[in-house]
Scaffold this active site. Structure first.
Site, PDB file in Angstrom:
ATOM      1  CG  HIS A 186      -3.674   0.637  -8.417  1.00 55.75           C
ATOM      2  ND1 HIS A 186      -4.998   0.551  -8.080  1.00 55.75           N
ATOM      3  CD2 HIS A 186      -3.126   1.547  -7.565  1.00 55.75           C
ATOM      4  CE1 HIS A 186      -5.239   1.382  -7.091  1.00 55.75           C
ATOM      5  NE2 HIS A 186      -4.118   1.995  -6.758  1.00 55.75           N
ATOM      6  CG  ASP A 202       3.115   4.564  -4.383  1.00 56.93           C
ATOM      7  OD1 ASP A 202       3.068   5.656  -3.827  1.00 56.93           O
ATOM      8  OD2 ASP A 202       2.301   3.657  -4.172  1.00 56.93           O
ATOM      9  CG  HIS A 220      -2.058   0.861   1.266  1.00 53.48           C
ATOM     10  ND1 HIS A 220      -2.415   1.651   0.222  1.00 53.48           N
ATOM     11  CD2 HIS A 220      -2.955   1.150   2.259  1.00 53.48           C
ATOM     12  CE1 HIS A 220      -3.477   2.377   0.552  1.00 53.48           C
ATOM     13  NE2 HIS A 220      -3.822   2.097   1.796  1.00 53.48           N
TER      14      HIS A 220
HETATM   15  N1  ACO Z   1       5.275  -6.977 -10.536  1.00 54.97           N
HETATM   16  C1  ACO Z   1       5.192  -8.165 -11.144  1.00 54.97           C
HETATM   17  N2  ACO Z   1       4.050  -8.851 -11.277  1.00 54.97           N
HETATM   18  C2  ACO Z   1       2.937  -8.302 -10.728  1.00 54.97           C
HETATM   19  C3  ACO Z   1       2.967  -7.062 -10.085  1.00 54.97           C
HETATM   20  C4  ACO Z   1       4.199  -6.391  -9.996  1.00 54.97           C
HETATM   21  N3  ACO Z   1       4.284  -5.207  -9.404  1.00 54.97           N
HETATM   22  N4  ACO Z   1       1.719  -6.767  -9.651  1.00 54.97           N
HETATM   23  C5  ACO Z   1       0.951  -7.788 -10.020  1.00 54.97           C
HETATM   24  N5  ACO Z   1       1.686  -8.720 -10.672  1.00 54.97           N
HETATM   25  C6  ACO Z   1       1.208  -9.951 -11.293  1.00 54.97           C
HETATM   26  C7  ACO Z   1       0.974 -11.023 -10.229  1.00 54.97           C
HETATM   27  O1  ACO Z   1       2.121 -11.823 -10.049  1.00 54.97           O
HETATM   28  C8  ACO Z   1      -0.175 -11.770 -10.835  1.00 54.97           C
HETATM   29  O2  ACO Z   1       0.331 -12.635 -11.820  1.00 54.97           O
HETATM   30  P1  ACO Z   1      -0.380 -14.056 -12.119  1.00 54.97           P
HETATM   31  O3  ACO Z   1      -1.721 -13.722 -12.703  1.00 54.97           O
HETATM   32  O4  ACO Z   1       0.558 -14.715 -13.085  1.00 54.97           O
HETATM   33  O5  ACO Z   1      -0.458 -14.766 -10.797  1.00 54.97           O
HETATM   34  C9  ACO Z   1      -1.010 -10.708 -11.543  1.00 54.97           C
HETATM   35  O6  ACO Z   1      -0.079  -9.657 -11.861  1.00 54.97           O
HETATM   36  C10 ACO Z   1      -2.117 -10.139 -10.682  1.00 54.97           C
HETATM   37  O7  ACO Z   1      -1.570  -9.814  -9.421  1.00 54.97           O
HETATM   38  P2  ACO Z   1      -2.432  -9.615  -8.105  1.00 54.97           P
HETATM   39  O8  ACO Z   1      -1.519  -9.636  -6.917  1.00 54.97           O
HETATM   40  O9  ACO Z   1      -3.589 -10.528  -8.128  1.00 54.97           O
HETATM   41  O10 ACO Z   1      -2.969  -8.152  -8.327  1.00 54.97           O
HETATM   42  P3  ACO Z   1      -3.593  -7.244  -7.241  1.00 54.97           P
HETATM   43  O11 ACO Z   1      -4.535  -6.374  -7.977  1.00 54.97           O
HETATM   44  O12 ACO Z   1      -4.125  -8.002  -6.089  1.00 54.97           O
HETATM   45  O13 ACO Z   1      -2.317  -6.446  -6.718  1.00 54.97           O
HETATM   46  C11 ACO Z   1      -0.830  -4.764  -6.080  1.00 54.97           C
HETATM   47  C12 ACO Z   1      -2.181  -5.095  -6.708  1.00 54.97           C
HETATM   48  C13 ACO Z   1      -0.761  -5.296  -4.651  1.00 54.97           C
HETATM   49  C14 ACO Z   1      -0.691  -3.234  -6.013  1.00 54.97           C
HETATM   50  C15 ACO Z   1       0.299  -5.375  -6.941  1.00 54.97           C
HETATM   51  O14 ACO Z   1       0.214  -4.906  -8.269  1.00 54.97           O
HETATM   52  C16 ACO Z   1       1.690  -5.126  -6.371  1.00 54.97           C
HETATM   53  O15 ACO Z   1       2.126  -5.871  -5.498  1.00 54.97           O
HETATM   54  N6  ACO Z   1       2.400  -4.060  -6.872  1.00 54.97           N
HETATM   55  C17 ACO Z   1       3.676  -3.706  -6.334  1.00 54.97           C
HETATM   56  C18 ACO Z   1       3.529  -2.871  -5.087  1.00 54.97           C
HETATM   57  C19 ACO Z   1       3.009  -1.485  -5.390  1.00 54.97           C
HETATM   58  O16 ACO Z   1       3.509  -0.792  -6.264  1.00 54.97           O
HETATM   59  N7  ACO Z   1       1.991  -1.054  -4.614  1.00 54.97           N
HETATM   60  C20 ACO Z   1       1.418   0.280  -4.734  1.00 54.97           C
HETATM   61  C21 ACO Z   1      -0.022   0.214  -5.031  1.00 54.97           C
HETATM   62  S1  ACO Z   1      -0.654   1.811  -5.311  1.00 54.97           S
HETATM   63  C22 ACO Z   1      -0.899   2.475  -3.784  1.00 54.97           C
HETATM   64  O17 ACO Z   1      -1.067   1.859  -2.770  1.00 54.97           O
HETATM   65  C23 ACO Z   1      -0.895   3.951  -3.752  1.00 54.97           C
END
Ligand code: ACO
Length: 431
Positions: free
Chosen positions: A307, A365, A268
């Site tokens: 996201h 971010d 987050h």
């Molecule tokens: N890098 C690589 N792969 C990713 C990333 C990433 N940053 N984010 C998602 N994926 C992939 C996952 O591995 C998954 O792959 P799969 O389908 O092969 O299993 C797919 O994309 C979907 O991922 P989920 O975790 O289900 O997506 P979710 O919507 O739940 O996650 C999140 C969102 C937590 C923000 C995620 O994208 C992440 O961890 N990003 C990195 C951290 C980040 O930048 N957070 C800031 C969010 S914005 C904020 O809070 C202001």
């Protein structure tokens, strides 16, 4: 919200059929009203992490993740970022309308009036280790504020509610700057009410009692924009935390302290700090491709990408990208190796089918960390700056919630998969 004649039918397979009304939003997805599921049919819905659950009705912020849109009270974030300020945005989020001249002046005056903190809080700070993480201190200090304002418990009174909201918006910059100064053994700087909100924060961060400090106007404007862009983001994890905590009728500052704690997590608000750590780990432009290969092998995630809601470019990220260039230019840091590395990473990821297929775009971010670093804000303080901005959204959402006529304490259910009933085993008989 309006109720239409549309219903969704659930067939329980035992002769019972439920017709659930469909609620229509002004914008966004229709919602199945499941409120009678438990009381009327003895069943609950299962939706861990709220992937498909609208937990409340709200009129404050709207996001269309597919189109990459973000509106505060109907106004697109791009227009606000271009023409407004964080405090005007705060008024808008809290009151539903942009202020007129007199309202704007009165609001800003009230915020300035409340920027100082009770001197006893300095003693609370002194109880922390100097190397305490700013978010640990911030969670504690915001929670401690409740002890100084017991009248805020009477939030059914509009006057008390308003003053609590103004106090917290006013004091957050002071507290966040104090976290930084305490860690670094620097004297606390009192707020300067002649300055605008962003410049005052920069003053409390970077001025010393020994010499004059004038914030660079380009930096003040960019910082104010960062605050405005982060002010609210509908029902994200920390805001939902504030709503859930607040639903018990707890003190507003305690509810916000819970939000601060939630925001700390790297999925987050901790993401911009994680972006900088990641860039430092990659270290060099030549290592970008191999790092991205590791992401695709699922060894780690690319921080600042992806996201939960945006499956298109985050509109805030677009604005931040431009702001990033402006700030680096103004500071003569456009050749900064870390910035160049981040631009290469952005380019490589955006053209890679892995990220394209999964709709993983840079989020806000990714850029905010680079800007904050250029301004001189240390990595560990990034999430606290985010909390400072998001305080407005937390309070607007809290205010909306406690104004609900039929406010109930939030109490999710569970799908229990543990042991069924069993008898206590005496100590001697245990394996
Ligand atoms: N890098 C690589 N792969 C990713 C990333 C990433 N940053 N984010 C998602 N994926 C992939 C996952 O591995 C998954 O792959 P799969 O389908 O092969 O299993 C797919 O994309 C979907 O991922 P989920 O975790 O289900 O997506 P979710 O919507 O739940 O996650 C999140 C969102 C937590 C923000 C995620 O994208 C992440 O961890 N990003 C990195 C951290 C980040 O930048 N957070 C800031 C969010 S914005 C904020 O809070 C202001």
């Amino acid at each position: 919200m309006s109720e239409n004649t549309k219903t969704v039918t659930i067939d329980f397979g035992d002769g019972r059929v439920a017709k659930m009304p469909v609620l229509e939003p002004v914008l966004g997805q229709s919602v199945i009203d499941m409120r009678t599921l438990g009381s009327g049919y003895g069943m609950w819905s299962y939706d861990p992490a709220f992937l498909s659950t609208a937990a409340c009705e709200s009129k404050i912020t709207f996001i269309d993740g597919d189109k990459g849109q973000l509106f505060y009270r109907g106004y697109p974030i791009e227009q606000l970022a271009e023409q407004s300020t964080h405090l005007e945005g705060a008024y808008l989020l809290l009151h539903g309308e942009l202020p007129n001249k007199a309202q704007k002046e009165a609001f800003e005056k009230s915020i300035k009036y409340h920027t100082m903190i009770n001197d006893q809080l300095v003693s609370v700070f002194k109880g922390f280790r100097r190397d305490a993480h700013p978010m640990a201190m911030l969670t504690g200090i915001v929670g401690a504020l409740a002890a100084f304002y017991p009248d805020a418990f009477d939030f059914k009174s509009p006057e008390h509610r308003e003053i609590s909201i103004h106090r917290l918006i006013a004091k957050m910059p002071t507290i966040v700057a104090m976290c930084y100064r305490y860690t670094n053994g620097l004297p606390f700087m009192y707020p300067q009410n002649s300055l605008d909100y962003a410049s005052n924060f920069l003053y409390m961060m970077f001025a010393t009692p020994c010499e004059e400090y004038v914030a660079n106007p380009v930096i003040s404007k960019a910082f104010d924009r960062i605050l405005l862009l982060h002010a609210d983001h509908e029902q994200n994890a920390s805001t939902s935390t504030v709503r859930i905590a607040g639903s018990s009728g707890t003190h507003p500052f305690s509810a916000v302290a819970a939000g601060v704690a939630c925001l700390w997590g790297p999925s987050h608000g901790g993401a911009n700090e994680a972006v900088l750590k990641m860039l430092a780990e990659i270290g060099d432009e030549s290592k970008v491709e191999s790092y991205v290969a590791g992401v695709k092998d699922k060894k780690y995630r690319l921080m600042g990408f992806g996201h939960r809601v945006y499956k298109n470019m985050d509109p805030r990220a677009k604005i931040m990208r431009t702001t990033c260039y402006e700030v680096l230019e103004a500071l003569g840091k456009h050749n900064d190796p870390l910035f160049k590395l981040s631009m290469k990473l952005e380019k490589v990821a955006l053209s890679d089918p892995y990220f394209i297929e999964k709709k993983l775009y840079p989020n806000v971010d990714f850029y905010s960390g680079i800007i904050l670093r250029a301004i001189g804000i240390p990595n560990e303080l990034f999430t606290a700056v985010f909390a400072l901005a998001r305080t407005v959204g937390w309070l607007a959402q809290w205010q909306e919630m406690i104004g609900e006529a039929d406010l109930k304490i939030s109490r999710p259910r569970q799908l229990y998969t543990g042991y069924s009933l069993r008898d206590y085993v005496k100590l001697d008989s245990r394996k």
